[in-house]
Structures are given as C-alpha cells and as structure tokens.
Motif scaffolding. Structure first.
Motif, PDB file in Angstrom:
ATOM      1  N   ASP A   1       0.811  -1.216   0.000  1.00 31.51           N
ATOM      2  CA  ASP A   1       0.000   0.000   0.000  1.00 31.51           C
ATOM      3  C   ASP A   1       0.849   1.272   0.000  1.00 31.51           C
ATOM      4  O   ASP A   1       0.304   2.378  -0.040  1.00 31.51           O
ATOM      5  N   ALA A   2       2.181   1.129   0.033  1.00 33.61           N
ATOM      6  CA  ALA A   2       3.037   2.307  -0.171  1.00 33.61           C
ATOM      7  C   ALA A   2       3.062   2.734  -1.643  1.00 33.61           C
ATOM      8  O   ALA A   2       3.663   3.757  -1.987  1.00 33.61           O
ATOM      9  N   TYR A   3       2.378   1.968  -2.489  1.00 39.19           N
ATOM     10  CA  TYR A   3       2.332   2.232  -3.930  1.00 39.19           C
ATOM     11  C   TYR A   3       1.671   3.576  -4.237  1.00 39.19           C
ATOM     12  O   TYR A   3       0.705   3.979  -3.589  1.00 39.19           O
ATOM     13  N   GLU A   4       2.170   4.232  -5.275  1.00 38.26           N
ATOM     14  CA  GLU A   4       1.667   5.557  -5.652  1.00 38.26           C
ATOM     15  C   GLU A   4       0.201   5.555  -6.067  1.00 38.26           C
ATOM     16  O   GLU A   4      -0.469   6.591  -5.997  1.00 38.26           O
ATOM     17  N   GLY A   5      -0.332   4.408  -6.485  1.00 37.77           N
ATOM     18  CA  GLY A   5      -1.722   4.348  -6.909  1.00 37.77           C
ATOM     19  C   GLY A   5      -2.630   3.600  -5.945  1.00 37.77           C
ATOM     20  O   GLY A   5      -3.789   3.312  -6.277  1.00 37.77           O
ATOM     21  N   ASP A   6      -2.138   3.284  -4.740  1.00 37.45           N
ATOM     22  CA  ASP A   6      -2.974   2.587  -3.762  1.00 37.45           C
ATOM     23  C   ASP A   6      -4.117   3.491  -3.294  1.00 37.45           C
ATOM     24  O   ASP A   6      -3.937   4.714  -3.192  1.00 37.45           O
ATOM     25  N   PRO A   7      -5.300   2.935  -3.012  1.00 39.04           N
ATOM     26  CA  PRO A   7      -6.431   3.765  -2.591  1.00 39.04           C
ATOM     27  C   PRO A   7      -6.163   4.626  -1.362  1.00 39.04           C
ATOM     28  O   PRO A   7      -6.772   5.687  -1.211  1.00 39.04           O
ATOM     29  N   PHE A   8      -5.263   4.195  -0.474  1.00 40.12           N
ATOM     30  CA  PHE A   8      -5.003   4.997   0.723  1.00 40.12           C
ATOM     31  C   PHE A   8      -4.118   6.207   0.435  1.00 40.12           C
ATOM     32  O   PHE A   8      -4.089   7.153   1.213  1.00 40.12           O
ATOM     33  N   GLY A   9      -3.369   6.188  -0.644  1.00 38.86           N
ATOM     34  CA  GLY A   9      -2.678   7.377  -1.136  1.00 38.86           C
ATOM     35  C   GLY A   9      -1.708   8.040  -0.181  1.00 38.86           C
ATOM     36  O   GLY A   9      -1.583   9.264  -0.194  1.00 38.86           O
ATOM     37  N   GLY A  10      -0.978   7.279   0.622  1.00 32.59           N
ATOM     38  CA  GLY A  10      -0.090   7.896   1.598  1.00 32.59           C
ATOM     39  C   GLY A  10       1.317   8.128   1.106  1.00 32.59           C
ATOM     40  O   GLY A  10       1.929   9.151   1.415  1.00 32.59           O
ATOM     41  N   LEU A  11       1.868   7.165   0.360  1.00 33.84           N
ATOM     42  CA  LEU A  11       3.221   7.278  -0.175  1.00 33.84           C
ATOM     43  C   LEU A  11       3.175   7.076  -1.685  1.00 33.84           C
ATOM     44  O   LEU A  11       2.113   6.778  -2.238  1.00 33.84           O
ATOM     45  N   SER A  12       4.337   7.198  -2.354  1.00 30.16           N
ATOM     46  CA  SER A  12       4.344   7.194  -3.820  1.00 30.16           C
ATOM     47  C   SER A  12       5.442   6.294  -4.380  1.00 30.16           C
ATOM     48  O   SER A  12       6.176   6.674  -5.297  1.00 30.16           O
ATOM     49  N   VAL A  13       5.547   5.075  -3.840  1.00 34.37           N
ATOM     50  CA  VAL A  13       6.505   4.109  -4.369  1.00 34.37           C
ATOM     51  C   VAL A  13       5.978   3.565  -5.696  1.00 34.37           C
ATOM     52  O   VAL A  13       4.781   3.267  -5.824  1.00 34.37           O
ATOM     53  N   SER A  14       6.850   3.422  -6.675  1.00 32.45           N
ATOM     54  CA  SER A  14       6.459   2.894  -7.980  1.00 32.45           C
ATOM     55  C   SER A  14       6.561   1.371  -8.001  1.00 32.45           C
ATOM     56  O   SER A  14       7.135   0.754  -7.096  1.00 32.45           O
ATOM     57  N   THR A  15       6.023   0.759  -9.063  1.00 33.59           N
ATOM     58  CA  THR A  15       6.143  -0.688  -9.209  1.00 33.59           C
ATOM     59  C   THR A  15       7.612  -1.091  -9.272  1.00 33.59           C
ATOM     60  O   THR A  15       8.043  -2.047  -8.607  1.00 33.59           O
ATOM     61  N   GLN A  16       8.410  -0.366 -10.054  1.00 34.28           N
ATOM     62  CA  GLN A  16       9.841  -0.656 -10.115  1.00 34.28           C
ATOM     63  C   GLN A  16      10.500  -0.420  -8.761  1.00 34.28           C
ATOM     64  O   GLN A  16      11.471  -1.096  -8.400  1.00 34.28           O
ATOM     65  N   GLY A  17       9.954   0.511  -7.994  1.00 31.28           N
ATOM     66  CA  GLY A  17      10.493   0.776  -6.669  1.00 31.28           C
ATOM     67  C   GLY A  17      10.416  -0.446  -5.761  1.00 31.28           C
ATOM     68  O   GLY A  17      11.330  -0.709  -4.966  1.00 31.28           O
ATOM     69  N   PHE A  18       9.325  -1.217  -5.881  1.00 33.28           N
ATOM     70  CA  PHE A  18       9.213  -2.429  -5.062  1.00 33.28           C
ATOM     71  C   PHE A  18      10.290  -3.440  -5.431  1.00 33.28           C
ATOM     72  O   PHE A  18      10.805  -4.163  -4.564  1.00 33.28           O
ATOM     73  N   SER A  19      10.650  -3.506  -6.706  1.00 28.67           N
ATOM     74  CA  SER A  19      11.735  -4.393  -7.121  1.00 28.67           C
ATOM     75  C   SER A  19      13.054  -3.970  -6.498  1.00 28.67           C
ATOM     76  O   SER A  19      13.829  -4.802  -5.991  1.00 28.67           O
ATOM     77  N   ARG A  20      13.318  -2.664  -6.470  1.00 20.87           N
ATOM     78  CA  ARG A  20      14.565  -2.171  -5.890  1.00 20.87           C
ATOM     79  C   ARG A  20      14.588  -2.381  -4.374  1.00 20.87           C
ATOM     80  O   ARG A  20      15.637  -2.710  -3.798  1.00 20.87           O
ATOM     81  N   ILE A  21      13.433  -2.190  -3.726  1.00 20.39           N
ATOM     82  CA  ILE A  21      13.340  -2.454  -2.284  1.00 20.39           C
ATOM     83  C   ILE A  21      13.691  -3.914  -1.998  1.00 20.39           C
ATOM     84  O   ILE A  21      14.476  -4.222  -1.089  1.00 20.39           O
ATOM     85  N   ALA A  22      13.125  -4.808  -2.789  1.00 22.17           N
ATOM     86  CA  ALA A  22      13.387  -6.237  -2.593  1.00 22.17           C
ATOM     87  C   ALA A  22      14.859  -6.574  -2.811  1.00 22.17           C
ATOM     88  O   ALA A  22      15.449  -7.371  -2.065  1.00 22.17           O
ATOM     89  N   GLU A  23      15.470  -5.991  -3.838  1.00 22.84           N
ATOM     90  CA  GLU A  23      16.882  -6.261  -4.118  1.00 22.84           C
ATOM     91  C   GLU A  23      17.759  -5.847  -2.942  1.00 22.84           C
ATOM     92  O   GLU A  23      18.701  -6.573  -2.568  1.00 22.84           O
ATOM     93  N   GLU A  24      17.456  -4.683  -2.355  1.00 20.74           N
ATOM     94  CA  GLU A  24      18.246  -4.207  -1.222  1.00 20.74           C
ATOM     95  C   GLU A  24      18.092  -5.131  -0.013  1.00 20.74           C
ATOM     96  O   GLU A  24      19.065  -5.430   0.689  1.00 20.74           O
ATOM     97  N   ILE A  25      16.861  -5.584   0.237  1.00 16.69           N
ATOM     98  CA  ILE A  25      16.632  -6.482   1.372  1.00 16.69           C
ATOM     99  C   ILE A  25      17.321  -7.822   1.144  1.00 16.69           C
ATOM    100  O   ILE A  25      17.972  -8.379   2.045  1.00 16.69           O
ATOM    101  N   ALA A  26      17.209  -8.349  -0.067  1.00 19.43           N
ATOM    102  CA  ALA A  26      17.805  -9.648  -0.379  1.00 19.43           C
ATOM    103  C   ALA A  26      19.320  -9.617  -0.221  1.00 19.43           C
ATOM    104  O   ALA A  26      19.942 -10.638   0.114  1.00 19.43           O
ATOM    105  N   ALA A  27      19.927  -8.462  -0.440  1.00 20.01           N
ATOM    106  CA  ALA A  27      21.385  -8.348  -0.344  1.00 20.01           C
ATOM    107  C   ALA A  27      21.899  -8.593   1.071  1.00 20.01           C
ATOM    108  O   ALA A  27      23.098  -8.843   1.267  1.00 20.01           O
ATOM    109  N   LEU A  28      21.005  -8.555   2.066  1.00 19.89           N
ATOM    110  CA  LEU A  28      21.418  -8.896   3.426  1.00 19.89           C
ATOM    111  C   LEU A  28      21.867 -10.356   3.517  1.00 19.89           C
ATOM    112  O   LEU A  28      22.637 -10.725   4.410  1.00 19.89           O
ATOM    113  N   GLY A  29      21.319 -11.197   2.641  1.00 25.01           N
ATOM    114  CA  GLY A  29      21.695 -12.601   2.634  1.00 25.01           C
ATOM    115  C   GLY A  29      21.136 -13.411   3.786  1.00 25.01           C
ATOM    116  O   GLY A  29      21.696 -14.458   4.145  1.00 25.01           O
TER     117      GLY A  29
END
Length: 340
Positions: free
Chosen positions: A282-310
């Motif tokens: 729901d942090a997505y830019e088009g989510d009905p709650f409209g609180g934050l503006s993360v893009s679809t590609q942004g979720f991919s980058r978030i996941a990549e950063e988390i996965a790098a923790l190993g």
C-alpha cells in the motif's frame, strides 16, 4: 520462491468500516487474494496449501483470553437483541486496567482498537489459516529455503497480543518471528507497509531478541496516529531494539530507499540469524489509501536491497489494496528479491 496460502482465507468478508465517522465499504476484501495470487504466479511462484498448525504458534504471541474472545464473540453477539450483523465495538476503555468486563459489548471494546476489523462467522477460521500460512512459510525457511512468501489475508501487523485493529486479528509477522526463534537466537522484523506496524512494535517493545524496524507514512496525521513516531525506541530490555522511520506523505522511491538504507544498517548492526519482512504494497503511488508514492519498479529495488542482506527470510503479506497494479507490485517484489 514458494507461496503459502489457503482458500479459507477468502471467507472473511467484512462489509464496512468507519472513515472519519462515516460508514464506508471495507477495503480489506477477499478479491485482494486473487490479485496477489496472480502476482505470485507471474513471479514463477508455486502456490502451496499450508497445514493446520493448531493454536500453539498463535498462542505463542496472543493471550488465551484474547483467543477465547475471538473464537466465541460472534455467537455471543448474535444473542444481543438489535445487535449489528458483524461485531463492531462502540466503546473503548480509556485505560486498560486489570478489570475485565463480562459483557460481550464491553469485551469487544476491550479487544478491538477501532471499527476497521468487524468480526463475522468466518473471521476466526480465515484468521487462523492466515496465521498458518505464515507458520508454513517459516517452516520452509527453517527447512533450508532461502526465502518463502506467506500470502496472509486478513493481514496482521496492527494486531497486538490481545487487541485486533486496522483489518488485523492475528499478528502473522510476529507469529513468524516467534516461530523462527525456535531455531534462531535473534530475529529482525522489517515492516515496509504504508502504515506503522503498531501491533508488532507493541508485542516486542520490551524484548531484545527481536529487532523491530518500520518504514511508514508519518503518523502525526495518518493511521495509526498514536504509534510510529521516531522517538519510540523500545522500553526496558528492549530499549534500542525498535526503530521507526516515518516519512512525509507522498515520499517516492528515492526517499523510501534512503530510509531503507538506514533500516538495513540497523538490521546489520543487530546481526540477526533470520529476517521477517512485513510486506505492505500500500506504499504504492496508486494505492487507494494514497499515503506514499513508491512505484512498481520501486518495489523491485526495495526487494533487491533487502535480499542483499543474505538472511533467511520469511515474507509476510500485510497491506496493499485493490488497484490495477496490486498483482504487478507483488511480482516486482518477488522477482526483485529472487534476482539478488
């Protein structure tokens, strides 16, 4: 990555909630499941039905008093002449002292933080299967999977040990973390939902074996309002084991990723054996709650950063509401995680 989910989770179908005092259709609808399943399949995930794990992993987090309430309140509510179709509280204690009301109405106020989590005949069963999905994903990680995704619905991170709230009944992320502690000495929870995971924070606030970190819209003017501020650092033995990173409204990818870097540094400092990601889309830019503006590609980058923790990681679904990109956002996160 394997996805764990049970069809019974669709049965809970809340009809309404109050928004600024006005009745509105409840946005936590069963259709969310179909969108998320589509997104998981598009990421190449195998959908697996969890087993019934009973109450033991749930009761490791939630009090027996609360479990008894949640399992039986709907039938008790039906005996009240003129009562609403769903259990919805109309009174809340200003201070929760040792006194416990015998009345179903009083207990509803005691155990329900707000009007966003109505209880129907199917709520208990759906909430159990949601929690068991988290437990099954945890079991997969304990068995050697690098990561697993629990498609939990209803969600969980607003649920305290004995209080439902914000569409949540059982705290699935907390249940997963506690289950991981059976073989790990230290577990971190990273919550990237639009809303602060106040229930998760409350459950672990005085503990030092679980680090809780949350990135979310600043609660000064946003739900859950009373929790999620930067000065909440834990208490007692848990002091320094809670980190809140509130963001200004409409923060987009760059700002979110900057906060994520701070979150990941804190997690690395804790040196956990395993990680739970409370995944709110729901942090997505088009989510009905409209609180934050993360893009679809942004979720991919978030996941990549988390996965790098190993770290061995259990990904637990939290928010993310009906919009055209809901499934795509999950696909982006799961594929981003798998690519690292």
């Amino acid at each position: 990555m394997k996805t764990f989910h049970a069809e019974e989770q669709k049965r809970h179908d809340p009809k309404m909630f109050l928004s600024s005092g006005a009745p509105q259709p409840n946005p936590e609808k069963p259709e969310r499941i179909e969108r998320l399943l589509s997104g998981a399949r598009a990421a190449g995930s195998e959908i697996i039905r969890p087993r019934d794990h009973g109450l033991k992993p749930i009761s490791a987090i939630h009090t027996p008093e609360y479990l008894d309430f949640l399992q039986n309140i709907f039938l008790r509510w039906q005996r009240i002449e003129g009562a609403s179709e769903e259990v919805i509280p109309n009174i809340h204690p200003l201070v929760r002292s040792g006194r416990y009301p015998a009345s179903a109405v009083g207990q509803a106020g005691y155990h329900m933080a707000d009007t966003a989590c109505p209880i129907s005949a199917d709520t208990w069963g759906s909430a159990c299967w949601s929690a068991w999905s988290a437990v099954e994903a945890t079991e997969a990680v304990l068995a050697g999977e690098r990561s697993a995704y629990a498609l939990c619905r209803p969600p969980g991170h607003h649920a305290f040990a004995d209080v439902a709230g914000g569409f949540c009944f059982f705290n699935n992320s907390a249940i997963a973390a506690q289950h991981l502690l059976g073989s790990s000495k230290r577990v971190a929870i990273l919550d990237v939902d639009l809303h602060h995971g106040n229930g998760t924070q409350g459950i672990f606030y005085r503990r030092n074996d679980v680090l809780t970190v949350s990135i979310h819209a600043d609660p000064v003017r946003f739900y859950p309002f009373f929790w999620g501020h930067a000065d909440e650092r834990g208490d007692g033995e848990g002091l320094g084991y809670n980190l809140n990173l509130p963001l200004p409204r409409q923060t987009a990818d760059a700002g979110f990723l900057e906060a994520l870097s701070a979150a990941l540094r804190r997690i690395q400092s804790f040196a956990p054996d395993a990680l739970v990601v409370a995944l709110g889309l729901d942090a997505y830019e088009g989510d009905p709650f409209g609180g934050l503006s993360v893009s679809t590609q942004g979720f991919s980058r978030i996941a990549e950063e988390i996965a790098a923790l190993g770290l061995p990681t259990v990904i637990v679904q939290e928010g993310g509401y009906l919009c055209d990109a809901l499934g795509d956002n999950l696909t982006a996160f799961l594929t981003g995680y798998a690519s690292t």
